[in-house]
Enzyme design. Structure first.
Site, PDB file in Angstrom:
ATOM      1  N   ALA A  99       0.852  -1.192   0.000  1.00 58.72           N
ATOM      2  CA  ALA A  99       0.000   0.000   0.000  1.00 58.72           C
ATOM      3  C   ALA A  99       0.885   1.237   0.000  1.00 58.72           C
ATOM      4  CB  ALA A  99      -0.896  -0.011   1.229  1.00 58.72           C
ATOM      5  N   ASN A 100       0.295   2.416   0.094  1.00 55.28           N
ATOM      6  CA  ASN A 100       1.096   3.635   0.246  1.00 55.28           C
ATOM      7  C   ASN A 100       0.386   4.596   1.186  1.00 55.28           C
ATOM      8  OD1 ASN A 100      -0.593   5.542  -1.345  1.00 55.28           O
ATOM      9  ND2 ASN A 100      -0.097   4.121  -3.000  1.00 55.28           N
ATOM     10  N   ARG A 101       1.002   5.746   1.443  1.00 61.13           N
ATOM     11  CA  ARG A 101       0.528   6.632   2.506  1.00 61.13           C
ATOM     12  C   ARG A 101      -0.592   7.588   2.078  1.00 61.13           C
ATOM     13  NH1 ARG A 101       4.112   6.131   6.677  1.00 61.13           N
ATOM     14  NH2 ARG A 101       6.240   5.584   6.104  1.00 61.13           N
ATOM     15  N   SER A 102      -1.077   7.475   0.863  1.00 61.95           N
ATOM     16  CA  SER A 102      -2.111   8.419   0.417  1.00 61.95           C
ATOM     17  C   SER A 102      -3.390   8.259   1.247  1.00 61.95           C
ATOM     18  CB  SER A 102      -2.436   8.167  -1.055  1.00 61.95           C
ATOM     19  OG  SER A 102      -3.571   8.906  -1.413  1.00 61.95           O
TER      20      SER A 102
END
Ligand code: C5P
Length: 401
Positions: free
Chosen positions: A210-213
């Site tokens: 995943a990512n931090r968005s």
């Protein structure tokens, strides 16, 4: 950057006697935050539910309650309504709706409502039986026919633990209705699709890359476009509250987002890719859970499709394509490269390493680049303010064609 359409507007907030009166405090706070001058009026019954002191503290001036011996003015029954740019009644009880329909001006709020030429938003809140009673249905239909704007109640938990239709719309929805009414309708009839959030690419049945968005900037753009009259589709990987008048399509992976965006691109006029799409995904996600005792797995990655570049390749005449560039170095030259490579009309570049900027924050600072216009810098501002600037640019691009 243009200000909120509520900035500098005089908004009368009428609060009547229902359990949901406490939510009027939040409505007032949001209106004040947007720069409005909030003139609060409470009925006698409203004061059984929340204290006038609380509302006075969060509005722009003290609460008015009295038709007679009003300390603010000798003629409150006309003065308050005549000076208003907008009147919002939230919550509106069955009794206050009936009185308004009849022009039965027995208290300060009802006098104000019939002594104004300003637009009026009525936000009903009551038990389901009352909301569905023929008298209320008839009163609401009559008010609507007269041009009164009704913000429909939601279905949910009501006072006493009942569940059904009749719960006051959220403060966000009520304020969005005010923005829609007082703001420009420069995207009326335009179809806008926005992507938001980070994609999640499965490693196995339970794990993802995943990512931090957070999706907040995409949601703010969707809310702003809707407030300006657009028909908005939001392709989202996150579960933030749905903005008013926005249709959400839930997706998780880059592949799902690509399919949703390509479908939408067929009939949408404006495409905004605010999502943080993973650049790589595991090439063979395991169908079950990878077990720890089998040792550290080797995960092979493959590139994901560049959704935006594909949309740029198949862009229809007149379609406006907006991308984002989250960078930690060489912001402008990197963004300029993407603007050209992906055939965009606008790129919104942000330096995500700067304080208060980008992922998860409620604020952002961006530079907007266009192929044929000077760069526009937006200093640290709320994501909604940035959204307003992005939509201003979209409107400008459309009108230049
Ligand atoms: O090339 P880069 O990932 O920095 O480009 C960012 C822009 O491209 C964003 O608007 C993002 O939504 C979009 N993008 C995409 N598909 C990808 C990667 C990025 O649509 N696979």
């Amino acid at each position: 950057m243009s200000a909120s359409p509520l900035a500098g507007k005089r908004i009368v907030l009428g609060v009547t006697g229902g359990i949901a009166a406490y939510k009027a405090i939040e409505v007032s706070r949001r209106l004040v935050d947007a720069g409005a001058h909030v003139v609060p009026i409470m009925t006698d019954a409203a004061q059984h539910f929340v204290g006038a002191t609380t509302l006075s503290a969060l509005a722009s001036e003290p609460v008015q309650t009295e038709l007679w011996n009003n300390p603010t003015t000798p003629i409150p029954h006309t003065e308050v309504g005549q000076g208003a740019d907008l009147i919002i009644v939230a919550p509106a009880t069955a009794k206050s709706i009936a009185a308004y329909r009849m022009g039965y001006s027995h208290d300060l709020l009802q006098n104000t409502l019939i002594a104004t030429r300003a637009p009026v938003i009525v936000c009903p809140a009551m038990h389901t039986e009352m909301w569905e009673h023929p008298s209320v249905v008839d009163n609401i239909a009559t008010l609507r026919a007269r041009g009164v704007h009704i913000v429909e109640p939601e279905t949910g938990r009501l006072a006493g633990g009942d569940v059904g239709a009749g719960r006051l719309a959220s403060p966000e929805t009520i304020v969005a209705a005010a923005e829609r009414l007082l703001g420009p309708s420069d995207l009326a009839g335009v179809k806008v699709v926005v992507s938001a959030g980070g994609t999640r690419e499965p490693i196995d049945a339970v794990r993802v890359i995943a990512n931090r968005s957070s999706g907040k900037q995409g949601y703010a753009i969707a809310a702003e476009a809707a407030a300006r009259g657009a028909q908005v589709t939001l392709v989202s990987t996150v579960g933030l509250p749905t903005p008013a008048d926005v249709q959400v399509v839930a997706v998780e992976t880059a592949a799902e987002m690509q399919s949703a965006m390509e479908t939408a691109a067929g009939d949408h006029d404006v495409i905004v890719m605010a999502a943080a799409v993973a650049d790589f995904r595991p090439s063979n996600a395991a169908s079950g859970k990878i077990k720890k005792h089998d040792g550290v797995p080797e995960i092979t990655l493959e590139p994901t499709p560049d959704i935006l570049a594909a949309l740029g390749g198949s862009k229809r005449a007149g379609q406006v394509l907006v991308g984002f560039a989250a960078e930690t170095a060489d912001l402008i030259s990197n963004a300029q490269g993407k603007l050209e490579r992906k055939r965009l009309d606008l790129i919104v570049a942000n330096d995500v390493s700067a304080p208060g900027v980008g992922f998860a924050h409620d604020t952002n600072a961006v530079t907007m680049l266009r192929p044929d216009a000077k760069p526009v810098e937006i200093d640290l501002a709320t994501k909604r303010d940035v959204a307003r600037a992005v939509i201003d640019a979209v409107v400008d691009i459309r009108s230049a064609r």
